[in-house]
Enzyme design. Structure first.
Site, PDB file in Angstrom:
ATOM      1  N   GLU A  93      -1.233   9.342   7.118  1.00 13.01           N
ATOM      2  CA  GLU A  93      -0.194  10.370   6.501  1.00 13.01           C
ATOM      3  C   GLU A  93      -0.800  11.129   5.128  1.00 13.01           C
ATOM      4  OE1 GLU A  93       2.629   6.911   6.395  1.00 13.01           O
ATOM      5  OE2 GLU A  93       2.691   7.665   4.395  1.00 13.01           O
ATOM      6  N   CYS A 106      -1.757  15.023  -1.555  1.00 10.79           N
ATOM      7  CA  CYS A 106      -2.474  13.478  -1.467  1.00 10.79           C
ATOM      8  C   CYS A 106      -2.850  13.035  -0.075  1.00 10.79           C
ATOM      9  CB  CYS A 106      -1.131  12.730  -1.572  1.00 10.79           C
ATOM     10  SG  CYS A 106      -1.329  11.079  -1.910  1.00 10.79           S
ATOM     11  N   CYS A 113      -6.164  -0.612   5.007  1.00 10.44           N
ATOM     12  CA  CYS A 113      -6.780  -0.945   4.056  1.00 10.44           C
ATOM     13  C   CYS A 113      -7.160  -2.140   3.609  1.00 10.44           C
ATOM     14  CB  CYS A 113      -5.987  -0.684   2.494  1.00 10.44           C
ATOM     15  SG  CYS A 113      -6.694  -0.736   0.998  1.00 10.44           S
ATOM     16  N   CYS A 120       1.923  -3.009  -1.556  1.00  4.69           N
ATOM     17  CA  CYS A 120       1.799  -1.798  -1.000  1.00  4.69           C
ATOM     18  C   CYS A 120       1.919  -2.011   0.817  1.00  4.69           C
ATOM     19  CB  CYS A 120       0.402  -1.383  -1.327  1.00  4.69           C
ATOM     20  SG  CYS A 120      -0.202  -0.057  -0.479  1.00  4.69           S
TER      21      CYS A 120
HETATM   22  N1  SAH Z   1      -6.123   2.489  -2.828  1.00  7.22           N
HETATM   23  C1  SAH Z   1      -6.013   3.114  -3.852  1.00  7.22           C
HETATM   24  C2  SAH Z   1      -5.350   4.585  -3.615  1.00  7.22           C
HETATM   25  C3  SAH Z   1      -4.342   4.493  -2.739  1.00  7.22           C
HETATM   26  S1  SAH Z   1      -2.898   3.654  -3.168  1.00  7.22           S
HETATM   27  C4  SAH Z   1      -5.270   2.573  -5.037  1.00  7.22           C
HETATM   28  O1  SAH Z   1      -4.637   1.424  -5.047  1.00  7.22           O
HETATM   29  O2  SAH Z   1      -5.464   3.015  -6.131  1.00  7.22           O
HETATM   30  C5  SAH Z   1      -1.924   4.995  -4.320  1.00  7.22           C
HETATM   31  C6  SAH Z   1      -1.273   4.453  -5.415  1.00  7.22           C
HETATM   32  O3  SAH Z   1       0.149   3.956  -4.845  1.00  7.22           O
HETATM   33  C7  SAH Z   1      -1.997   3.210  -5.967  1.00  7.22           C
HETATM   34  O4  SAH Z   1      -1.507   3.557  -7.488  1.00  7.22           O
HETATM   35  C8  SAH Z   1      -1.013   2.119  -5.586  1.00  7.22           C
HETATM   36  O5  SAH Z   1      -1.047   1.130  -6.528  1.00  7.22           O
HETATM   37  C9  SAH Z   1       0.511   2.753  -5.425  1.00  7.22           C
HETATM   38  N2  SAH Z   1       1.279   2.154  -4.735  1.00  7.22           N
HETATM   39  C10 SAH Z   1       1.270   1.235  -3.631  1.00  7.22           C
HETATM   40  N3  SAH Z   1       2.341   0.608  -3.238  1.00  7.22           N
HETATM   41  C11 SAH Z   1       3.265   1.259  -4.007  1.00  7.22           C
HETATM   42  C12 SAH Z   1       4.810   0.979  -3.886  1.00  7.22           C
HETATM   43  N4  SAH Z   1       5.286   0.176  -3.371  1.00  7.22           N
HETATM   44  N5  SAH Z   1       5.410   1.665  -5.113  1.00  7.22           N
HETATM   45  C13 SAH Z   1       4.711   2.571  -5.903  1.00  7.22           C
HETATM   46  N6  SAH Z   1       3.374   2.736  -5.803  1.00  7.22           N
HETATM   47  C14 SAH Z   1       2.663   2.140  -4.842  1.00  7.22           C
HETATM   48 FE1  SF4 Z   2      -5.029  -0.620  -0.534  1.00 13.35          FE
HETATM   49 FE2  SF4 Z   2      -2.555  -0.084  -0.973  1.00 13.35          FE
HETATM   50 FE3  SF4 Z   2      -3.984  -1.753  -2.873  1.00 13.35          FE
HETATM   51 FE4  SF4 Z   2      -4.482   0.783  -2.530  1.00 13.35          FE
HETATM   52  S1  SF4 Z   2      -2.390  -0.159  -3.321  1.00 13.35           S
HETATM   53  S2  SF4 Z   2      -5.873  -0.662  -2.550  1.00 13.35           S
HETATM   54  S3  SF4 Z   2      -3.778   1.737  -0.647  1.00 13.35           S
HETATM   55  S4  SF4 Z   2      -3.426  -2.019  -0.470  1.00 13.35           S
END
Ligand code: SAH
Ligand code: SF4
Length: 344
Positions: A93, A106, A113, A120
């Site tokens: 997505e 984005c 992952c 997440c």
């Molecule tokens: N893997 C990378 C980029 C993708 S995640 C990373 O972790 O940075 C993108 C952002 O979304 C990250 O900062 C992650 O911590 C955040 N994220 C993940 N789950 C989330 C949630 N439930 N609520 C808010 N932000 C979240």
């Molecule tokens: Fe992977 Fe989600 Fe952690 Fe980013 S926040 S590293 S997408 S598991």
């Protein structure tokens, strides 16, 4: 024989293909312009190419590999979320958002992952594979085509850990920042990482001029290791060293993402720890109330607690903002739409 995804190729590589089959080099430039500026969806639309070349392209290359499976627009119309099907039926997505400075996309960088962060949706998914540069690029192109406006900003914050797909992500950035490509400035690109320290050093050396956005989410090792298994591999001390190196090498201030989770990481003591951890060089902290689609039962911090946390950081000299949550009505956070679709 599998068709070559033409968007994986840079202009030099495309020129080599074109020259090898007997066409002049300028044809490659024309094809590149059709792909990146006129945003056509098939080779047949490249009307200034000889028919024989169009035939050759159709036989050997594929232009569009993503299909839009679902498209959701937020009530205010400013956020559009895409669920894409890849050519192997996997789902990813991306989101396009309208800000006062223009459009930002984005993008996802992997199917699933490996990092397994507790909060997440993507982390709860099994890792399937890396996305190819073309598959990342197409997410921007399809979104841009839909809004009929130039996209000037981009964040690598969709599904996946960008630095775990290092080579493809770097190639994607070189394609999208190319002046014959979409020509997005490196300065307007944020690469988000959970903290793959070895890759942060590698990225710093490449000097792509991008912003490094580090998902911090906890101000000490004890809590961070509970939330993010990556912290057991590279702890906060190692991560902070790498961030300082990135700043010294590139001159770009580091951006820290900090999701606010009720009664877990939002106390005044923790804001003190956070300020101490990142002090001494140019940084920016983004506080984000955790999105309700989290696989755990974490709740977002209260507005009052977020305000206090932010004020305390400010008093300690930290540059901090609270990110407004865009498109909450369409599951705009990372991994959530896909999860819904798979469940269905
Ligand atoms: N893997 C990378 C980029 C993708 S995640 C990373 O972790 O940075 C993108 C952002 O979304 C990250 O900062 C992650 O911590 C955040 N994220 C993940 N789950 C989330 C949630 N439930 N609520 C808010 N932000 C979240
Ligand atoms: Fe992977 Fe989600 Fe952690 Fe980013 S926040 S590293 S997408 S598991």
């Amino acid at each position: 024989m599998d068709l070559v995804k033409i968007r994986n190729l840079n202009l030099k590589e495309l020129s080599e293909h074109i020259l090898a089959v007997g066409y002049p080099k300028f044809r490659a430039k024309q094809i590149f312009a059709w792909q990146n500026q006129k945003l056509v969806q098939s080779f047949n639309e490249m009307t200034n190419l000889p028919k024989s070349l169009i035939e050759y392209l159709n036989k050997n290359f594929i232009l569009q590999t993503l299909t839009v499976q679902k498209k959701l627009t937020s009530k205010d119309g400013n956020t559009i979320k895409f669920l894409y099907k890849l050519s192997d039926d996997n789902l990813i997505e991306s989101v396009i958002m309208k800000y006062n400075y223009g459009y930002s996309v984005c993008v996802s960088t992997q199917v699933g992952c490996k990092m397994g962060c507790k909060f997440c949706s993507s982390g709860a998914d099994r890792f399937v594979r890396n996305l190819e540069p073309a598959e990342i690029l197409e997410q921007v192109i399809i979104a841009q085509k839909l809004v009929q406006q130039r996209v000037g900003h981009m964040v690598l914050m969709g599904i996946g850990e960008p630095l775990d797909n290092f080579d493809n992500v770097v190639k994607f950035i070189s394609l999208i920042t190319n002046e014959d490509g979409l020509n997005i400035s490196g300065r307007n690109i944020s690469i988000s990482t959970s903290g793959l320290v070895d890759k942060i050093y590698k990225l710093a050396e490449l000097d792509l001029n991008c912003t490094l956005s580090v998902s911090l989410h906890a101000p000490n090792n004890e809590l961070r290791s509970k939330l993010m298994p990556v912290n057991n591999r590279w702890n906060l001390e190692k991560l902070m060293q790498a961030c300082r190196f990135y700043f010294r090498k590139t001159g770009r201030r580091i951006s820290f993402e900090y999701i606010m989770i009720n009664n877990l990481n939002d106390t005044t003591k923790q804001s003190n720890e956070l300020a101490k951890l990142i002090k001494g060089y140019p940084t920016h902290v983004n506080l984000i109330p955790i999105n309700s689609g989290s696989p755990t039962d974490f709740k977002p911090s209260t507005a009052k607690d977020i305000k206090t946390f932010k004020q305390n950081l400010e008093e300690l000299g930290v540059n901090v903002t609270v990110r407004r949550t865009l498109g909450a009505d369409i599951n705009a956070a990372c991994g959530q739409l896909k999860k819904k679709e798979v469940r269905r």
